[in-house]
Design a protein around this motif. Structure first.
Motif, PDB file in Angstrom:
ATOM      1  N   VAL A 158       4.095 -19.360  -4.639  1.00  0.00           N
ATOM      2  CA  VAL A 158       3.177 -18.281  -4.254  1.00  0.00           C
ATOM      3  C   VAL A 158       3.756 -17.449  -3.109  1.00  0.00           C
ATOM      4  CG1 VAL A 158       0.914 -17.767  -3.246  1.00  0.00           C
ATOM      5  CG2 VAL A 158       1.110 -19.477  -5.060  1.00  0.00           C
ATOM      6  N   ALA A 159       4.235 -18.127  -2.070  1.00  0.00           N
ATOM      7  CA  ALA A 159       4.707 -17.404  -0.883  1.00  0.00           C
ATOM      8  C   ALA A 159       5.982 -16.606  -1.160  1.00  0.00           C
ATOM      9  CB  ALA A 159       4.941 -18.391   0.261  1.00  0.00           C
ATOM     10  N   VAL A 160       6.945 -17.209  -1.857  1.00  0.00           N
ATOM     11  CA  VAL A 160       8.195 -16.494  -2.148  1.00  0.00           C
ATOM     12  C   VAL A 160       7.941 -15.329  -3.107  1.00  0.00           C
ATOM     13  CG1 VAL A 160      10.507 -16.706  -3.161  1.00  0.00           C
ATOM     14  CG2 VAL A 160       9.630 -18.510  -1.662  1.00  0.00           C
ATOM     15  N   SER A 161       7.046 -15.523  -4.073  1.00  0.00           N
ATOM     16  CA  SER A 161       6.689 -14.415  -4.979  1.00  0.00           C
ATOM     17  C   SER A 161       6.066 -13.262  -4.201  1.00  0.00           C
ATOM     18  CB  SER A 161       5.726 -14.902  -6.064  1.00  0.00           C
ATOM     19  OG  SER A 161       6.313 -15.904  -6.854  1.00  0.00           O
ATOM     20  N   LEU A 162       5.212 -13.583  -3.237  1.00  0.00           N
ATOM     21  CA  LEU A 162       4.618 -12.547  -2.389  1.00  0.00           C
ATOM     22  C   LEU A 162       5.710 -11.816  -1.602  1.00  0.00           C
ATOM     23  CD1 LEU A 162       2.161 -11.129  -1.132  1.00  0.00           C
ATOM     24  CD2 LEU A 162       2.047 -12.991   0.540  1.00  0.00           C
ATOM     25  N   GLY A 163       6.652 -12.580  -1.068  1.00  0.00           N
ATOM     26  CA  GLY A 163       7.771 -11.955  -0.358  1.00  0.00           C
ATOM     27  C   GLY A 163       8.580 -11.047  -1.265  1.00  0.00           C
ATOM     28  N   GLY A 164       8.766 -11.473  -2.517  1.00  0.00           N
ATOM     29  CA  GLY A 164       9.492 -10.639  -3.470  1.00  0.00           C
ATOM     30  C   GLY A 164       8.755  -9.352  -3.772  1.00  0.00           C
ATOM     31  N   LEU A 165       7.436  -9.425  -3.863  1.00  0.00           N
ATOM     32  CA  LEU A 165       6.626  -8.228  -4.090  1.00  0.00           C
ATOM     33  C   LEU A 165       6.789  -7.246  -2.934  1.00  0.00           C
ATOM     34  CD1 LEU A 165       4.486  -6.711  -5.757  1.00  0.00           C
ATOM     35  CD2 LEU A 165       2.733  -7.998  -4.514  1.00  0.00           C
ATOM     36  N   VAL A 166       6.854  -7.773  -1.717  1.00  0.00           N
ATOM     37  CA  VAL A 166       7.055  -6.917  -0.544  1.00  0.00           C
ATOM     38  C   VAL A 166       8.415  -6.223  -0.631  1.00  0.00           C
ATOM     39  CG1 VAL A 166       7.373  -6.901   1.958  1.00  0.00           C
ATOM     40  CG2 VAL A 166       5.527  -8.250   0.942  1.00  0.00           C
ATOM     41  N   SER A 167       9.473  -6.977  -0.953  1.00  0.00           N
ATOM     42  CA  SER A 167      10.815  -6.393  -1.071  1.00  0.00           C
ATOM     43  C   SER A 167      10.844  -5.295  -2.123  1.00  0.00           C
ATOM     44  CB  SER A 167      11.833  -7.483  -1.429  1.00  0.00           C
ATOM     45  OG  SER A 167      11.939  -8.447  -0.420  1.00  0.00           O
ATOM     46  N   MET A 168      10.240  -5.555  -3.270  1.00  0.00           N
ATOM     47  CA  MET A 168      10.203  -4.551  -4.331  1.00  0.00           C
ATOM     48  C   MET A 168       9.416  -3.320  -3.903  1.00  0.00           C
ATOM     49  SD  MET A 168       9.699  -6.854  -7.768  1.00  0.00           S
ATOM     50  CE  MET A 168      10.926  -8.104  -8.232  1.00  0.00           C
ATOM     51  N   SER A 169       8.346  -3.525  -3.140  1.00  0.00           N
ATOM     52  CA  SER A 169       7.551  -2.393  -2.655  1.00  0.00           C
ATOM     53  C   SER A 169       8.363  -1.487  -1.738  1.00  0.00           C
ATOM     54  CB  SER A 169       6.311  -2.906  -1.915  1.00  0.00           C
ATOM     55  OG  SER A 169       5.471  -3.627  -2.784  1.00  0.00           O
ATOM     56  N   ILE A 170       9.201  -2.099  -0.904  1.00  0.00           N
ATOM     57  CA  ILE A 170      10.054  -1.310  -0.012  1.00  0.00           C
ATOM     58  C   ILE A 170      11.040  -0.485  -0.834  1.00  0.00           C
ATOM     59  CG2 ILE A 170      11.776  -1.422   1.839  1.00  0.00           C
ATOM     60  CD1 ILE A 170      10.442  -4.129   2.633  1.00  0.00           C
ATOM     61  N   LEU A 171      11.679  -1.125  -1.827  1.00  0.00           N
ATOM     62  CA  LEU A 171      12.640  -0.415  -2.670  1.00  0.00           C
ATOM     63  C   LEU A 171      11.967   0.713  -3.433  1.00  0.00           C
ATOM     64  CD1 LEU A 171      15.447  -2.073  -4.785  1.00  0.00           C
ATOM     65  CD2 LEU A 171      14.090  -0.200  -5.722  1.00  0.00           C
ATOM     66  N   LEU A 211       5.027  14.216   1.938  1.00  0.00           N
ATOM     67  CA  LEU A 211       4.491  14.021   0.594  1.00  0.00           C
ATOM     68  C   LEU A 211       3.190  13.233   0.591  1.00  0.00           C
ATOM     69  CD1 LEU A 211       7.821  13.119  -1.255  1.00  0.00           C
ATOM     70  CD2 LEU A 211       6.631  15.311  -1.281  1.00  0.00           C
ATOM     71  N   TYR A 212       3.119  12.205   1.438  1.00  0.00           N
ATOM     72  CA  TYR A 212       1.997  11.277   1.365  1.00  0.00           C
ATOM     73  C   TYR A 212       1.175  11.204   2.646  1.00  0.00           C
ATOM     74  CZ  TYR A 212       5.042  10.088  -2.464  1.00  0.00           C
ATOM     75  OH  TYR A 212       5.857  10.176  -3.557  1.00  0.00           O
ATOM     76  N   GLY A 213       1.458  12.120   3.577  1.00  0.00           N
ATOM     77  CA  GLY A 213       0.664  12.177   4.791  1.00  0.00           C
ATOM     78  C   GLY A 213       1.127  11.197   5.855  1.00  0.00           C
ATOM     79  N   SER A 214       0.455  11.252   6.997  1.00  0.00           N
ATOM     80  CA  SER A 214       0.845  10.415   8.131  1.00  0.00           C
ATOM     81  C   SER A 214       0.599   8.932   7.875  1.00  0.00           C
ATOM     82  CB  SER A 214       0.084  10.846   9.385  1.00  0.00           C
ATOM     83  OG  SER A 214      -1.315  10.732   9.171  1.00  0.00           O
ATOM     84  N   ALA A 215      -0.210   8.611   6.855  1.00  0.00           N
ATOM     85  CA  ALA A 215      -0.485   7.204   6.558  1.00  0.00           C
ATOM     86  C   ALA A 215       0.800   6.450   6.272  1.00  0.00           C
ATOM     87  CB  ALA A 215      -1.425   7.084   5.362  1.00  0.00           C
ATOM     88  N   ALA A 216       1.768   7.108   5.614  1.00  0.00           N
ATOM     89  CA  ALA A 216       3.034   6.443   5.288  1.00  0.00           C
ATOM     90  C   ALA A 216       3.744   5.992   6.553  1.00  0.00           C
ATOM     91  CB  ALA A 216       3.930   7.395   4.485  1.00  0.00           C
ATOM     92  N   LYS A 217       3.740   6.860   7.554  1.00  0.00           N
ATOM     93  CA  LYS A 217       4.430   6.506   8.801  1.00  0.00           C
ATOM     94  C   LYS A 217       3.786   5.303   9.470  1.00  0.00           C
ATOM     95  CE  LYS A 217       3.869   8.997  12.563  1.00  0.00           C
ATOM     96  NZ  LYS A 217       4.001  10.052  13.595  1.00  0.00           N
ATOM     97  N   TYR A 218       2.475   5.304   9.510  1.00  0.00           N
ATOM     98  CA  TYR A 218       1.781   4.197  10.187  1.00  0.00           C
ATOM     99  C   TYR A 218       1.887   2.889   9.405  1.00  0.00           C
ATOM    100  CZ  TYR A 218      -0.117   7.975  13.012  1.00  0.00           C
ATOM    101  OH  TYR A 218      -0.233   9.060  13.847  1.00  0.00           O
ATOM    102  N   LEU A 219       1.758   2.988   8.079  1.00  0.00           N
ATOM    103  CA  LEU A 219       1.843   1.780   7.262  1.00  0.00           C
ATOM    104  C   LEU A 219       3.239   1.169   7.327  1.00  0.00           C
ATOM    105  CD1 LEU A 219      -0.202   2.926   4.137  1.00  0.00           C
ATOM    106  CD2 LEU A 219      -0.805   1.057   5.685  1.00  0.00           C
ATOM    107  N   LEU A 220       4.258   2.016   7.167  1.00  0.00           N
ATOM    108  CA  LEU A 220       5.629   1.505   7.233  1.00  0.00           C
ATOM    109  C   LEU A 220       5.962   0.988   8.630  1.00  0.00           C
ATOM    110  CD1 LEU A 220       7.526   4.132   5.055  1.00  0.00           C
ATOM    111  CD2 LEU A 220       7.338   1.696   4.590  1.00  0.00           C
ATOM    112  N   GLY A 221       5.446   1.670   9.640  1.00  0.00           N
ATOM    113  CA  GLY A 221       5.687   1.221  11.014  1.00  0.00           C
ATOM    114  C   GLY A 221       5.109  -0.161  11.268  1.00  0.00           C
ATOM    115  N   THR A 264       0.835  -1.204   0.000  1.00  0.00           N
ATOM    116  CA  THR A 264       0.000   0.000   0.000  1.00  0.00           C
ATOM    117  C   THR A 264       0.870   1.255   0.000  1.00  0.00           C
ATOM    118  OG1 THR A 264      -1.749  -1.161   1.222  1.00  0.00           O
ATOM    119  CG2 THR A 264      -1.824   1.248   1.212  1.00  0.00           C
ATOM    120  N   THR A 265       1.949   1.236   0.775  1.00  0.00           N
ATOM    121  CA  THR A 265       2.857   2.383   0.800  1.00  0.00           C
ATOM    122  C   THR A 265       3.454   2.628  -0.581  1.00  0.00           C
ATOM    123  OG1 THR A 265       3.423   1.931   3.107  1.00  0.00           O
ATOM    124  CG2 THR A 265       4.903   3.378   1.890  1.00  0.00           C
ATOM    125  N   ALA A 266       3.878   1.551  -1.256  1.00  0.00           N
ATOM    126  CA  ALA A 266       4.464   1.694  -2.592  1.00  0.00           C
ATOM    127  C   ALA A 266       3.443   2.287  -3.565  1.00  0.00           C
ATOM    128  CB  ALA A 266       4.951   0.340  -3.095  1.00  0.00           C
TER     129      ALA A 266
END
Length: 412
Positions: free
Chosen positions: A238-251, A275-285, A170-172
């Motif tokens: 499925v699970a490793v691909s999901l993990g890869g999507l998470v890593s790419m989202s962080i980058l 830039l994106y409001g307080s939602a970024a802080k809470y989502l990343l946290g 969601t953050t990405a």
């Protein structure tokens, strides 16, 4: 109705792959992916894509060994080297040292990362209770591990992985990345002295050596015979691909941040907030909290599985020796995390070290999957072996080059 039944059956058969995703998406992954995004934008997405493909290939081989042989990797290694006692003792000692000591070091970073995420999500960064959060997270990890139930472990980690995935993806999306640049980063590889150590770190934080040992052990907790191999493969992909999507989202989130230097996800959250409001802080946290606690559970578990295989203990999550190992690793992490030692540089170094040691562990898996241990139909095909050897050769080349870079920097 039949379709619903199939979906329900697939859900019930999933599990070990989710635990592997939970293991490699930890504070180390968050840190390295954040640094990669800030320093190189979208340019190193290709390294993550190749790392995910390599992870799927190697984890599938590891799961296949565990499922078909009914043994963990360390148990198989012990049996294969039974006629060479000196070599067996040397190999098993190196494995125990690397996995147990290494995971004890990671654990402090896992707990500290979970604490940083919780502080960010709950606005506790200036609170006096902050230092106690590492202890609280450690206690939660202890309770889940001490239950001695694979189902409890699987369900808890599945819920945390879902939370982590939703938070980072969601953050990405909120950063509205340039899709053309993202596609270019995925498909146009580039290696230079400037980005080599970061590439090795991205590989090391995704294709984690101890996960190969963990996966071979976990499939035996979930399945009992070769008929479950298709389900195990599907679960892994499925699970490793999901993990890869998470890593790419962080980058991708880090690449969108208008800053020159970010050392952890807390800095990233603060840089995105204007830039994106307080939602970024809470989502990343929340994402970092989930990443920290999942790895805080799986790192001690992996160490315990490795020692169990080396020592020949009974297959039981409640065995006294098994519990003693994960308790030792967990307590070590709680101790160092509570002392307030900054784990960021240690985590980053550990990921690079993972990338350098990966070829050795990958080579062991390739050797085992092609021995008489498995019936011929379950061994690697020629294509599997070519892909596996390519992974080993590429990681060897990158590892050697990164060692020379480190040595040159020390000399100069």
């Amino acid at each position: 109705m039949p379709e619903t039944s199939r979906e329900h059956r697939w859900y019930r058969q999933s599990g070990p792959g989710v635990l592997i995703a939970a293991a490699f998406i930890g504070p180390g992954t968050v840190t390295v992916c954040t640094i990669a995004g800030v320093n190189f934008g979208y340019e190193l997405l290709w390294a993550l894509l190749l790392s995910i493909i390599a992870t799927i290939l190697l984890q599938e081989m590891s799961a296949r060994i565990g499922l078909i042989s009914g043994k963990g990797l360390t148990e198989v290694i012990r049996e294969q080297l039974q006629s060479r006692p000196i070599l067996k003792a040397l190999v098993l000692t190196l494995i125990i040292s690397a996995i147990v000591i290494g995971n004890a070091a990671y654990e402090a970073g896992n707990l500290s990362g979970g604490r940083l995420g919780l502080e960010s999500a709950l606005d506790l960064e200036q609170s006096l209770i902050g230092p106690w959060l590492s202890l609280l997270i450690g206690c939660v990890a202890f309770a889940i591990l001490f239950s001695g139930s694979y189902k409890v472990l699987e369900r808890a980690l599945t819920a945390l992985v879902v939370l982590m995935s939703l938070s980072f993806v969601t953050t990405a999306i909120l950063t509205r990345p340039d899709l053309g640049q993202v596609l270019g980063g995925l498909l146009l590889p580039g290696v230079s002295d400037a980005n080599l150590l970061t590439i090795v770190g991205l590989i090391g934080t995704t294709v984690v050596p101890y996960n190969l040992f963990l996966h071979a052990a976990l499939v035996r907790e979930k399945w009992t015979d070769a008929s479950s191999l298709p389900a195990a493969r599907r679960d892994t992909i499925v699970a490793v691909s999901l993990g890869g999507l998470v890593s790419m989202s962080i980058l991708i989130s880090a690449a969108a941040a208008d800053v020159s230097q970010v050392s952890n996800v807390g800095d990233l959250a603060r840089s995105l907030e204007p830039l994106y409001g307080s939602a970024a802080k809470y989502l990343l946290g929340l994402g970092l909290f989930a990443a920290g606690i999942t790895s805080a559970i799986t790192a001690p578990l992996a160490a315990a599985y490795v020692v169990r295989g080396c020592m020949g203990w009974p297959v039981s999550l409640q065995h006294t020796g098994f519990r003693a190992v994960w308790v030792l690793v967990l307590l070590s992490g709680i101790l160092f995390a509570s002392l307030g030692i900054n784990p960021i540089e240690i985590i980053r170094f550990a990921q690079v070290a993972n990338g350098i040691t990966l070829p050795v562990v990958a080579g062991i898996v390739l050797w085992l999957i092609n021995t008489q241990l498995l019936p011929a139909r379950y061994r690697n095909t020629r294509l599997h072996n070519i892909a596996g050897m390519t992974i080993v050769l590429v990681t060897v080349a990158l590892g050697i080059r990164s060692i020379f870079l480190v040595l040159n920097s020390l000399i100069s």
